[in-house]
Design an enzyme around this catalytic site. Structure first.
Site, short mmCIF file in Angstrom:
data_model
loop_
_atom_site.label_atom_id
_atom_site.label_comp_id
_atom_site.label_asym_id
_atom_site.label_seq_id
_atom_site.Cartn_x
_atom_site.Cartn_y
_atom_site.Cartn_z
N HIS A 227 0.87 -1.17 0.00
CA HIS A 227 0.00 0.00 0.00
C HIS A 227 0.91 1.22 0.00
CE1 HIS A 227 -3.32 2.57 2.11
NE2 HIS A 227 -3.14 2.90 0.84
N ASP A 228 0.74 2.09 -0.97
CA ASP A 228 1.71 3.18 -1.15
C ASP A 228 1.88 4.03 0.11
OD1 ASP A 228 -0.80 4.38 -1.40
OD2 ASP A 228 -0.50 5.02 -3.47
N THR A 229 0.81 4.19 0.89
CA THR A 229 0.96 4.98 2.11
C THR A 229 1.84 4.27 3.13
OG1 THR A 229 -1.27 5.82 1.73
CG2 THR A 229 -0.30 6.27 3.88
#
Length: 458
Positions: A227-229
């Protein structure tokens, strides 16, 4: 010794392949290729052109390998919640875009089976109409699927032939038990979803496999905070433990890092989410609409010059209206200036009159939403906050950073811009033993390599 890794970082409006070089007290990241990304409409539905996206990823990885044939690892991160269904190794349909409105009737059906307060106790997620469990509930028929793969897991499968679900992204589906980090089998059964389609869960830093021979790519494929975050939070250059973060791109993800989830009624009412981070940390955060508001305005204005508009907006002295940046009316693609004007008119406010006023109104409204979310995260979790880090594309927006500092009364440290790719690189590097240590040690390396800019409250 310094070695190279390749980071595939896919956002909702653009993607990139980055080449990272990491060693003892050394960290550098540079772009190899960048490409646009966005929804495509077909028969009234919004999808991702995942085949074109994968083709661009392969081109970028091939270019990275030409630049540095000694790449020892490849890692993939992307946006959350969206997925593909697989049958016999083939994708049944291009993934739906999370802004497609197909989930609207499914939400009511899900809540009839599991009330929202029960869902929150189980998965710890804020309510968003596009959460994966609502998307799966909207599927007409899952009986023909063998496997369910979130977007980065899908690309890892195409790269290696191996099917896994990386935990940080899986935690955004609403189908993971927030207490155990495992698939919530009773909830999956209650919703009538086939348990067989959910793959084995793995943690960031796990080796997924080796690239398929015909791809002629070097190294291994390593699971990162997919997840990019989750990857972006790894690269927050925090030297003070009492920090909040704003990962600001298409979305603004605003929160704090915790050791355990917050599952109180007050937390649910405030629509805060508990998602898994790297090393078992909890990303306690709230989604704010983010730079999507600006990008949709620019699209409507035929891609006006944003730096020029921001410079003019910074010097604006006349008042502009503040609007609720989280209003659901701003979620779907469309004429954003018209919707902002309508929001203002319906509430008796004078809408912005020029493009410069629209930009100033958006940035002011985002700063209010960001600061409100930081304060709520601190109050609800009990986590003290003394400094706010803004990473991602929004860290380049001087006006936004200064307004957040002004409204919060706290210093704001801005950068790095490519935090997601840097976090992706660092998790690969640690898995390959190019660096060692805790998240705090990795963040110290980021702070040394990418010194943030400071904005003090005025």
């Amino acid at each position: 010794m310094t070695s190279a890794v390749a980071a595939v970082d896919l956002g909702a409006t653009s993607g990139r392949v980055m080449l990272g070089h990491v060693g003892h007290n050394e960290l550098s990241v540079r772009p190899v290729t960048r490409f646009p990304n966005g929804p495509v409409e077909a028969h009234g539905e919004l999808h991702w052109d995942i085949d074109a996206l994968y083709s661009r990823v392969l081109d970028g990885l091939a270019a990275a390998a030409r630049e540095d044939p000694e790449i020892c690892s490849i890692g993939v991160d992307s946006w959350a919640v969206d997925y593909a269904l697989i049958k016999g190794g083939r994708m049944l349909e291009a993934p739906f875009h999370y802004r497609d409105e197909r989930t609207t009737p499914a939400i009511e059906r899900v809540h009839a089976l599991v009330p929202p307060e029960d869902l929150y106790r189980r998965n710890g997620l804020q309510f968003l109409p596009f959460n994966t469990l609502y998307q799966l509930a909207a599927e007409a028929d899952l009986s023909g699927a063998d496997e369910f793969l979130l977007v980065p897991d899908l690309l890892n499968f195409w790269l290696t032939g191996e099917q896994f679900a990386e935990r940080t992204n899986a935690s955004t589906t609403g189908l993971l038990d927030v207490a155990t980090g495992r698939w919530d089998d009773p909830l999956i059964e209650l919703l009538g979803l086939p348990r067989r389609i959910f793959p084995e869960l793995i943690a960031p830093g796990t080796t997924v496999g080796t690239p398929r021979p015909e791809l002629n790519l070097p190294g291994t494929v390593t699971a990162v905070g997919s997840h990019d975050t989750a990857s972006a939070v790894v690269a927050v250059p925090a030297t003070d433990p009492d920090f909040a973060y704003i990962s600001c791109g298409t979305w603004g993800l605003v929160g704090v890092e915790l050791e355990a989830p917050v599952l109180t009624a007050a937390s649910r009412d405030a629509n805060f989410t508990n998602e898994y981070g790297v090393d078992g940390r909890v990303r306690y955060l709230h989604n704010v609409m983010g730079l999507w508001l600006l990008s949709e305005c620019l699209r409507q204005w035929d891609h006006s010059d944003l730096p020029e508009l921001l410079a003019a907006a910074s010097g604006l002295t006349s008042p502009v209206p503040l609007f609720d940046a989280n209003d659901p009316s701003f979620l779907a693609p469309g004429d954003m200036p018209a919707r902002i004007s309508l929001w203002c008119v319906e509430r008796g406010l004078e809408p912005p009159r020029s493009r410069v006023e629209f930009v100033r109104s958006i940035v002011e409204s985002l700063s209010v939403a960001f600061v409100d979310a930081v304060r709520a995260a601190s109050d609800l979790s009990g986590k003290k906050v003394r400094v706010i880090h803004i990473v991602g594309g929004g860290s380049q927006n001087d006006l936004l950073c200064q307004l957040v500092a002004d409204r919060s009364g706290m210093p704001v440290l801005a950068g790095p811009v490519e935090a997601t790719a840097i976090g992706n690189v660092l998790i690969q590097a640690r898995a390959q033993r190019l660096v060692t240590g805790s998240l705090e040690a990795l963040r110290g390396l980021v702070a040394s390599a990418f010194a943030p800019r400071q904005y003090l409250p005025r």
